[in-house]
Design a protein around this motif. Structure first.
Motif, PDB file in Angstrom:
ATOM      1  N   VAL A   1       0.833  -1.209   0.000  1.00 53.82           N
ATOM      2  CA  VAL A   1       0.000   0.000   0.000  1.00 53.82           C
ATOM      3  C   VAL A   1       0.866   1.257   0.000  1.00 53.82           C
ATOM      4  CG1 VAL A   1      -1.713   1.325   1.297  1.00 53.82           C
ATOM      5  CG2 VAL A   1      -1.956  -1.158   1.097  1.00 53.82           C
ATOM      6  N   ASP A   2       1.921   1.264   0.808  1.00 55.92           N
ATOM      7  CA  ASP A   2       2.834   2.420   0.839  1.00 55.92           C
ATOM      8  C   ASP A   2       3.479   2.633  -0.528  1.00 55.92           C
ATOM      9  OD1 ASP A   2       2.289   2.899   3.474  1.00 55.92           O
ATOM     10  OD2 ASP A   2       4.106   1.942   4.249  1.00 55.92           O
ATOM     11  N   SER A   3       3.864   1.527  -1.159  1.00 55.37           N
ATOM     12  CA  SER A   3       4.491   1.601  -2.480  1.00 55.37           C
ATOM     13  C   SER A   3       3.529   2.176  -3.512  1.00 55.37           C
ATOM     14  CB  SER A   3       4.949   0.201  -2.908  1.00 55.37           C
ATOM     15  OG  SER A   3       5.417   0.192  -4.230  1.00 55.37           O
ATOM     16  N   ILE A   4       2.279   1.757  -3.452  1.00 59.65           N
ATOM     17  CA  ILE A   4       1.264   2.236  -4.398  1.00 59.65           C
ATOM     18  C   ILE A   4       0.964   3.714  -4.171  1.00 59.65           C
ATOM     19  CG2 ILE A   4      -1.163   2.028  -5.073  1.00 59.65           C
ATOM     20  CD1 ILE A   4      -0.883  -1.006  -4.476  1.00 59.65           C
ATOM     21  N   GLN A   5       0.828   4.113  -2.908  1.00 56.58           N
ATOM     22  CA  GLN A   5       0.538   5.517  -2.600  1.00 56.58           C
ATOM     23  C   GLN A   5       1.680   6.427  -3.050  1.00 56.58           C
ATOM     24  OE1 GLN A   5      -0.338   5.189   1.622  1.00 56.58           O
ATOM     25  NE2 GLN A   5      -2.545   5.278   1.233  1.00 56.58           N
ATOM     26  N   SER A   6       2.907   5.954  -2.890  1.00 58.17           N
ATOM     27  CA  SER A   6       4.066   6.718  -3.350  1.00 58.17           C
ATOM     28  C   SER A   6       4.052   6.847  -4.871  1.00 58.17           C
ATOM     29  CB  SER A   6       5.354   6.024  -2.890  1.00 58.17           C
ATOM     30  OG  SER A   6       6.490   6.670  -3.410  1.00 58.17           O
ATOM     31  N   TRP A   7       3.710   5.769  -5.540  1.00 58.25           N
ATOM     32  CA  TRP A   7       3.627   5.758  -7.015  1.00 58.25           C
ATOM     33  C   TRP A   7       2.563   6.737  -7.507  1.00 58.25           C
ATOM     34  CZ3 TRP A   7      -0.706   3.101  -9.463  1.00 58.25           C
ATOM     35  CH2 TRP A   7      -0.631   3.069 -10.854  1.00 58.25           C
ATOM     36  N   ILE A   8       1.417   6.763  -6.843  1.00 56.34           N
ATOM     37  CA  ILE A   8       0.346   7.685  -7.220  1.00 56.34           C
ATOM     38  C   ILE A   8       0.804   9.134  -7.043  1.00 56.34           C
ATOM     39  CG2 ILE A   8      -1.952   8.523  -6.556  1.00 56.34           C
ATOM     40  CD1 ILE A   8      -2.722   5.602  -6.003  1.00 56.34           C
ATOM     41  N   SER A   9       1.483   9.416  -5.938  1.00 56.96           N
ATOM     42  CA  SER A   9       1.978  10.774  -5.676  1.00 56.96           C
ATOM     43  C   SER A   9       2.988  11.209  -6.732  1.00 56.96           C
ATOM     44  CB  SER A   9       2.620  10.841  -4.290  1.00 56.96           C
ATOM     45  OG  SER A   9       1.673  10.578  -3.278  1.00 56.96           O
ATOM     46  N   GLN A  10       3.833  10.286  -7.150  1.00 51.89           N
ATOM     47  CA  GLN A  10       4.860  10.598  -8.148  1.00 51.89           C
ATOM     48  C   GLN A  10       4.260  10.880  -9.523  1.00 51.89           C
ATOM     49  OE1 GLN A  10       7.461   7.202  -7.991  1.00 51.89           O
ATOM     50  NE2 GLN A  10       8.081   7.612  -5.874  1.00 51.89           N
ATOM     51  N   ASN A  11       3.037  10.420  -9.743  1.00 52.27           N
ATOM     52  CA  ASN A  11       2.385  10.602 -11.045  1.00 52.27           C
ATOM     53  C   ASN A  11       1.240  11.612 -10.976  1.00 52.27           C
ATOM     54  OD1 ASN A  11       3.530   8.508 -13.112  1.00 52.27           O
ATOM     55  ND2 ASN A  11       3.369   7.394 -11.176  1.00 52.27           N
ATOM     56  N   GLU A  12       1.389  12.591 -10.105  1.00 49.84           N
ATOM     57  CA  GLU A  12       0.349  13.600  -9.908  1.00 49.84           C
ATOM     58  C   GLU A  12       0.097  14.421 -11.174  1.00 49.84           C
ATOM     59  OE1 GLU A  12      -0.839  17.101  -6.675  1.00 49.84           O
ATOM     60  OE2 GLU A  12       1.064  16.023  -6.517  1.00 49.84           O
ATOM     61  N   ASP A  13       1.144  14.695 -11.945  1.00 52.24           N
ATOM     62  CA  ASP A  13       0.979  15.472 -13.180  1.00 52.24           C
ATOM     63  C   ASP A  13       0.062  14.746 -14.165  1.00 52.24           C
ATOM     64  OD1 ASP A  13       2.587  17.458 -12.218  1.00 52.24           O
ATOM     65  OD2 ASP A  13       4.384  16.837 -13.313  1.00 52.24           O
ATOM     66  N   PHE A  14       0.274  13.438 -14.309  1.00 53.52           N
ATOM     67  CA  PHE A  14      -0.582  12.642 -15.192  1.00 53.52           C
ATOM     68  C   PHE A  14      -2.029  12.698 -14.703  1.00 53.52           C
ATOM     69  CE2 PHE A  14      -2.947   8.759 -15.944  1.00 53.52           C
ATOM     70  CZ  PHE A  14      -2.769   8.513 -17.297  1.00 53.52           C
ATOM     71  N   ILE A  15      -2.217  12.479 -13.415  1.00 52.65           N
ATOM     72  CA  ILE A  15      -3.565  12.449 -12.835  1.00 52.65           C
ATOM     73  C   ILE A  15      -4.271  13.785 -13.038  1.00 52.65           C
ATOM     74  CG2 ILE A  15      -4.851  12.279 -10.667  1.00 52.65           C
ATOM     75  CD1 ILE A  15      -2.663  10.270  -9.745  1.00 52.65           C
ATOM     76  N   ASN A  16      -3.578  14.875 -12.753  1.00 52.27           N
ATOM     77  CA  ASN A  16      -4.198  16.201 -12.874  1.00 52.27           C
ATOM     78  C   ASN A  16      -4.553  16.528 -14.325  1.00 52.27           C
ATOM     79  OD1 ASN A  16      -4.034  16.665 -10.127  1.00 52.27           O
ATOM     80  ND2 ASN A  16      -2.069  17.733 -10.256  1.00 52.27           N
ATOM     81  N   GLN A  17      -3.674  16.156 -15.249  1.00 52.58           N
ATOM     82  CA  GLN A  17      -3.956  16.425 -16.661  1.00 52.58           C
ATOM     83  C   GLN A  17      -5.147  15.604 -17.144  1.00 52.58           C
ATOM     84  OE1 GLN A  17      -0.702  15.644 -19.374  1.00 52.58           O
ATOM     85  NE2 GLN A  17      -1.584  16.906 -20.989  1.00 52.58           N
ATOM     86  N   LEU A  18      -5.205  14.338 -16.728  1.00 54.00           N
ATOM     87  CA  LEU A  18      -6.332  13.489 -17.102  1.00 54.00           C
ATOM     88  C   LEU A  18      -7.635  14.030 -16.512  1.00 54.00           C
ATOM     89  CD1 LEU A  18      -7.641  10.952 -18.291  1.00 54.00           C
ATOM     90  CD2 LEU A  18      -6.867   9.681 -16.266  1.00 54.00           C
ATOM     91  N   VAL A  19      -7.600  14.425 -15.250  1.00 52.69           N
ATOM     92  CA  VAL A  19      -8.799  14.938 -14.577  1.00 52.69           C
ATOM     93  C   VAL A  19      -9.340  16.176 -15.291  1.00 52.69           C
ATOM     94  CG1 VAL A  19      -9.625  16.087 -12.479  1.00 52.69           C
ATOM     95  CG2 VAL A  19      -8.303  13.967 -12.306  1.00 52.69           C
ATOM     96  N   GLU A  20      -8.457  17.087 -15.688  1.00 50.03           N
ATOM     97  CA  GLU A  20      -8.897  18.303 -16.380  1.00 50.03           C
ATOM     98  C   GLU A  20      -9.599  17.970 -17.692  1.00 50.03           C
ATOM     99  OE1 GLU A  20      -8.965  21.476 -15.232  1.00 50.03           O
ATOM    100  OE2 GLU A  20      -8.426  20.392 -13.399  1.00 50.03           O
ATOM    101  N   LYS A  21      -9.094  16.968 -18.400  1.00 51.01           N
ATOM    102  CA  LYS A  21      -9.733  16.554 -19.654  1.00 51.01           C
ATOM    103  C   LYS A  21     -11.067  15.855 -19.393  1.00 51.01           C
ATOM    104  CE  LYS A  21      -6.663  17.930 -22.692  1.00 51.01           C
ATOM    105  NZ  LYS A  21      -7.001  18.945 -23.730  1.00 51.01           N
TER     106      LYS A  21
END
Length: 241
Positions: free
Chosen positions: A93-113
């Protein structure tokens, strides 16, 4: 690099009932039981000559059957060991949460679209289909027009409006139909996002608006950890809408 199993799976789905297709299907059937037979035994099972098995092995890029069976045994052993070893839940779980945080730019760009998308097409591999269904339901609950496409069958080109979004979730080995369906419908003028594993990344050579690599530290191709990772990722995306 394409795995041996993946090459065999592709050959086993040949449209024509060739001898190589028969051999490939028998090998997959045997390996699911953890069985690996020598050249004489497999020749007897498939009713072909030993020389045909040599040609089959060379077709897959090996010098002969001995090198082929040695490679597939090693690949299966590594795969089976990774699937069976115990994992620490907190570490995963810690590894996954860290991975999600590291990919915040991808997430934010996808969310805006996604916020302004007229339609959201989700192309999903079979391995990640249930997770993609979860995402589709989250999007629908947020008032979005989300469509989860069934990629078990090939279909004609699918048009996406200019303000639409295509999301491809590419995991697991059995996804050649998915790649074919999306490639036929691909439009570079539309927002195209890719979520993909390292082993599948080279399967789809198209330009994407953004790409997220499934490479969290505890990822070892296990279905259970992949499900947790994708569901947490999709929950995070939904929460930002």
């Amino acid at each position: 690099m394409t795995s041996v199993f993946e090459k065999i799976e592709i050959m086993s789905k040949d449209f024509e009932d060739t001898t190589f297709k028969l051999i490939a299907k028998k090998i997959l059937e045997n390996t699911k039981k953890g069985k690996f037979y020598n050249q004489e035994e497999l020749a007897s099972q498939t009713f072909v000559s030993i020389s045909t098995l040599t040609k089959f092995s060379k077709k897959l890029g090996f010098s002969g059957y001995r090198e082929f069976i040695f490679t597939i045994k090693n690949e299966w052993s590594k795969y089976d060991w990774e699937k069976s070893k115990k994992v620490d839940t907190a570490e995963v779980v810690d590894s996954i949460q860290s991975w999600i945080s590291q990919n915040e730019d991808f997430i934010n760009q996808l969310v805006e679209k996604l916020k302004t998308a007229e339609i959201i097409n989700i192309y999903s591999s079979q391995q990640s289909f249930d997770c993609s269904k979860y995402l589709a339901n989250l999007l629908i609950e947020n008032g979005k027009n989300a469509i989860l496409l069934n990629n078990e069958y090939r279909y004609k080109e699918r048009k996406t409006p200019a303000n639409g979004v295509n999301l491809v979730v590419l995991t697991g080995r059995d996804n050649d139909t998915l790649v074919d369906n999306f490639s036929k419908s691909y439009d570079p003028n539309v927002a195209n996002f890719l979520i993909v594993t390292e082993k599948q990344e080279n399967k789809i050579e198209l330009d994407f608006t953004n790409k997220l690599l499934i490479n969290f530290e505890q990822d070892n191709s296990r279905l259970d950890t992949r499900i947790v990772a994708l569901n947490l990722l999709f929950f995070t995306i939904s929460n930002k809408l």
